[in-house]
Design a protein around this motif. Sequence first.
Motif, PDB file in Angstrom:
ATOM      1  N   ALA A 114       0.858  -1.195   0.000  1.00  0.00           N
ATOM      2  CA  ALA A 114       0.000   0.000   0.000  1.00  0.00           C
ATOM      3  C   ALA A 114       0.892   1.243   0.000  1.00  0.00           C
ATOM      4  O   ALA A 114       1.800   1.370   0.822  1.00  0.00           O
ATOM      5  CB  ALA A 114      -0.896  -0.013   1.232  1.00  0.00           C
ATOM      6  N   ASP A 115       0.684   2.142  -0.938  1.00  0.00           N
ATOM      7  CA  ASP A 115       1.459   3.389  -1.079  1.00  0.00           C
ATOM      8  C   ASP A 115       2.929   3.149  -1.412  1.00  0.00           C
ATOM      9  O   ASP A 115       3.756   4.049  -1.247  1.00  0.00           O
ATOM     10  CB  ASP A 115       1.372   4.242   0.208  1.00  0.00           C
ATOM     11  CG  ASP A 115      -0.054   4.515   0.630  1.00  0.00           C
ATOM     12  OD1 ASP A 115      -0.873   4.802  -0.261  1.00  0.00           O
ATOM     13  OD2 ASP A 115      -0.350   4.422   1.829  1.00  0.00           O
ATOM     14  N   PHE A 116       3.280   1.954  -1.850  1.00  0.00           N
ATOM     15  CA  PHE A 116       4.677   1.644  -2.177  1.00  0.00           C
ATOM     16  C   PHE A 116       4.966   2.086  -3.606  1.00  0.00           C
ATOM     17  O   PHE A 116       4.429   1.534  -4.565  1.00  0.00           O
ATOM     18  CB  PHE A 116       4.915   0.138  -2.014  1.00  0.00           C
ATOM     19  CG  PHE A 116       6.320  -0.307  -2.336  1.00  0.00           C
ATOM     20  CD1 PHE A 116       7.387   0.067  -1.535  1.00  0.00           C
ATOM     21  CD2 PHE A 116       6.569  -1.103  -3.448  1.00  0.00           C
ATOM     22  CE1 PHE A 116       8.677  -0.342  -1.831  1.00  0.00           C
ATOM     23  CE2 PHE A 116       7.850  -1.525  -3.755  1.00  0.00           C
ATOM     24  CZ  PHE A 116       8.911  -1.141  -2.940  1.00  0.00           C
ATOM     25  N   ASP A 117       5.796   3.118  -3.764  1.00  0.00           N
ATOM     26  CA  ASP A 117       6.088   3.660  -5.091  1.00  0.00           C
ATOM     27  C   ASP A 117       7.520   4.206  -5.105  1.00  0.00           C
ATOM     28  O   ASP A 117       7.742   5.417  -5.164  1.00  0.00           O
ATOM     29  CB  ASP A 117       5.085   4.756  -5.435  1.00  0.00           C
ATOM     30  CG  ASP A 117       5.233   5.229  -6.866  1.00  0.00           C
ATOM     31  OD1 ASP A 117       5.719   4.442  -7.708  1.00  0.00           O
ATOM     32  OD2 ASP A 117       4.891   6.395  -7.132  1.00  0.00           O
ATOM     33  N   PRO A 118       8.518   3.313  -5.038  1.00  0.00           N
ATOM     34  CA  PRO A 118       9.900   3.787  -4.926  1.00  0.00           C
ATOM     35  C   PRO A 118      10.521   4.129  -6.276  1.00  0.00           C
ATOM     36  O   PRO A 118      10.149   3.581  -7.309  1.00  0.00           O
ATOM     37  CB  PRO A 118      10.615   2.573  -4.316  1.00  0.00           C
ATOM     38  CG  PRO A 118       9.876   1.408  -4.898  1.00  0.00           C
ATOM     39  CD  PRO A 118       8.432   1.849  -4.978  1.00  0.00           C
TER      40      PRO A 118
END
Length: 200
Positions: A171-175
């Motif tokens: 969730a919300d992982f956008d590296p």
Amino acid sequence: MDIATVSVVASALVALGTLAANFIGGERQRSHEADLDFEERVWEEKSRALFAVIKECRVMIDSDDSLTDDTRQSWALYLSRRLDTLTDAQATVEAFASTRCRTELTGLVEAMRSSGVKDYLGNRVDRFEKEWFDVLKYDPNTMPTSDLLDDIKRRRRFQEWADDAKKEAVADFDPDLPDLQGRAQRLLDAARESVRRPKD
């Protein structure tokens, strides 16, 4: 004052001077030994933390898998484990490492967190999956049915907890992986340099 008296007084002054010099020298020696002991303990603590940082950075830099839908979850858990080790080392790095090393570590940790990398989730999944696997060590053919049913429930519970942690990790992982790897390289260089130098 006769010669004998002068001789006795001079001998006494020399003896007192020798005692004072020995005392001062002994105090300096004890202080020097205490300083060396402290420096040795500090170096051990500092080097342990910096070597952990270097290891985690090297692993991040050498990871060449691209970020895709298929690898998103594994990357999220992988970076979560790296983040845990880096944050564990942060207090020691803050206390003993160079300004450059402290700045680079803080920058990498903040960049990871702002990319959606979450603390503890990778290690939490590992723990739940280990617990799930440990339940399998019992032979279902020799267990009473009630115990077997309890184990099945326990396994299901551990699996659900692991699945929940995996969902939370993405969730919300956008590296930006190249950015994180570049930061890891800069931190690795600063940590190597800091191992050999005192805190500035």
